[in-house]
Design a protein around this motif. Sequence first.
Motif, short mmCIF file in Angstrom:
data_model
loop_
_atom_site.label_atom_id
_atom_site.label_comp_id
_atom_site.label_asym_id
_atom_site.label_seq_id
_atom_site.Cartn_x
_atom_site.Cartn_y
_atom_site.Cartn_z
N VAL A 56 0.87 -1.18 0.00
CA VAL A 56 0.00 0.00 0.00
C VAL A 56 0.90 1.22 0.00
O VAL A 56 1.83 1.32 0.82
CB VAL A 56 -0.94 0.02 1.23
CG1 VAL A 56 -1.76 1.30 1.26
CG2 VAL A 56 -1.85 -1.20 1.22
N ASP A 57 0.62 2.17 -0.89
CA ASP A 57 1.55 3.26 -1.15
C ASP A 57 0.86 4.62 -0.98
O ASP A 57 0.15 5.10 -1.86
CB ASP A 57 2.10 3.13 -2.58
CG ASP A 57 3.17 4.15 -2.90
OD1 ASP A 57 3.59 4.87 -1.99
OD2 ASP A 57 3.60 4.20 -4.07
N GLY A 58 1.06 5.26 0.18
CA GLY A 58 0.60 6.63 0.40
C GLY A 58 -0.90 6.81 0.27
O GLY A 58 -1.36 7.73 -0.41
N LEU A 59 -1.67 5.99 0.95
CA LEU A 59 -3.12 5.95 0.76
C LEU A 59 -3.82 7.07 1.55
O LEU A 59 -3.64 7.20 2.75
CB LEU A 59 -3.64 4.59 1.22
CG LEU A 59 -5.14 4.34 1.09
CD1 LEU A 59 -5.56 4.34 -0.37
CD2 LEU A 59 -5.49 3.00 1.74
N ASP A 60 -4.65 7.84 0.85
CA ASP A 60 -5.49 8.87 1.46
C ASP A 60 -6.96 8.52 1.21
O ASP A 60 -7.49 8.78 0.13
CB ASP A 60 -5.21 10.25 0.87
CG ASP A 60 -3.83 10.77 1.22
OD1 ASP A 60 -3.24 10.29 2.21
OD2 ASP A 60 -3.33 11.65 0.50
N LEU A 61 -7.60 7.92 2.19
CA LEU A 61 -9.01 7.53 2.08
C LEU A 61 -9.88 8.39 2.99
O LEU A 61 -9.46 8.76 4.08
CB LEU A 61 -9.21 6.07 2.50
CG LEU A 61 -8.91 4.94 1.54
CD1 LEU A 61 -9.27 3.62 2.21
CD2 LEU A 61 -9.67 5.09 0.25
N THR A 62 -11.10 8.67 2.53
CA THR A 62 -12.10 9.32 3.38
C THR A 62 -13.43 8.61 3.17
O THR A 62 -13.99 8.65 2.07
CB THR A 62 -12.25 10.81 3.02
OG1 THR A 62 -10.99 11.47 3.16
CG2 THR A 62 -13.27 11.47 3.95
N VAL A 63 -13.90 7.92 4.20
CA VAL A 63 -15.14 7.15 4.14
C VAL A 63 -16.23 7.90 4.89
O VAL A 63 -16.18 8.00 6.12
CB VAL A 63 -14.95 5.74 4.74
CG1 VAL A 63 -16.25 4.96 4.71
CG2 VAL A 63 -13.84 4.99 4.00
N PRO A 64 -17.22 8.48 4.19
CA PRO A 64 -18.25 9.27 4.87
C PRO A 64 -19.14 8.42 5.76
O PRO A 64 -19.42 7.25 5.46
CB PRO A 64 -19.06 9.86 3.70
CG PRO A 64 -18.21 9.69 2.48
CD PRO A 64 -17.39 8.47 2.73
N ALA A 65 -19.60 9.01 6.85
CA ALA A 65 -20.55 8.32 7.73
C ALA A 65 -21.83 8.02 6.98
O ALA A 65 -22.33 8.84 6.20
CB ALA A 65 -20.84 9.20 8.94
N GLY A 66 -22.36 6.80 7.19
CA GLY A 66 -23.61 6.40 6.55
C GLY A 66 -23.48 5.89 5.13
O GLY A 66 -24.49 5.52 4.53
N SER A 67 -22.28 5.84 4.61
CA SER A 67 -22.09 5.39 3.23
C SER A 67 -21.92 3.88 3.17
O SER A 67 -21.61 3.21 4.16
CB SER A 67 -20.86 6.06 2.61
OG SER A 67 -19.67 5.67 3.30
#
Length: 319
Positions: A21-32
């Motif tokens: 895994v290389d420099g991962l920027d994740l954003t998981v919204p609430a309720g999704s």
Amino acid sequence: MTAVIETRGLTKRYRGGQLAVDGLDLTVPAGSVYGYLGPNGSGKTTTIRMLMGLIEPTSGTATVLGEPMPQSARTVLPRVGALIEGPALYGFLSGRDNLLRYDAADPTADPATRSRRVAAALDRVGLTGAAGKKAKAYSLGMKQRLGLAAALLQPRGLLVLDEPTNGLDPQGMREIRALVRELAADGTTVFLSSHLLDEIEQLCTHVAVMAQGRLLTQGPVAELAARARGRLSVLTPDTARAARLLVSLGVAGVTVEDGSRGEGGGRVTAEPPGEGTELSDLNAALVEEGVRVRGFGVERASLEDAFVALTGEGFDVAG
């Protein structure tokens, strides 16, 4: 809390230099219902293992339910249901007894209502009839269901599923998809990793696309598909003539799908024409050359189209 999962620069490099895994920027919204999409070996399971505190990242940060991981694993994990790389089961115990053990290991679980919770979880995944059967005699699909039942013993703020329909027949896959939709409707955020494009497109509100350990894009499924151009589609019994004419007119990506399509015959697809060429002009040119056009238009782009546009390749898209 607007993000249930958030990572910044999350990286995992194994011994020998393998960068998973290389420099991962994740954003998981609430309720999704967040689909984590990529071919096998793209780093999906490694990401999940870092998020759940099962392995340490080489660098970068991750927060789950607003808490840093793996530092806050003791407070975060009781609020998370997870099924990662298939369930870990005691083969000599029945399905029911496996769940009783899982529940007993949860320090937040009330022993007085344990049997009721286990019965409800078994019923929810369709295993009530096989509850007394030893787990070693379960099929792969039944084991997958039992693992999902374990993740659902308590109400969860986050449900993490790694290839949840692995080993299931088509009916079982439909049932699991229906269950995920039901959980999402109840307010549970679902983080679902898969290599099946069809599964992601049917279930998810948001998606991230991974390839070779790197994040290519993320966002709402509809927006991702909208970025890809659809395909020009011509239904005609004169597929060879239609294809030759489209190529002569400079249309790119022409392919022929012969076969019975009712009165339409076969189908010719191509990339939509660029600026300066009207679809109506192409249709008129086909008709003028005597091609019998039974259907003509640009089909809506799918998630598969978007993936191919991003990576230049496809992978397993079976549902």
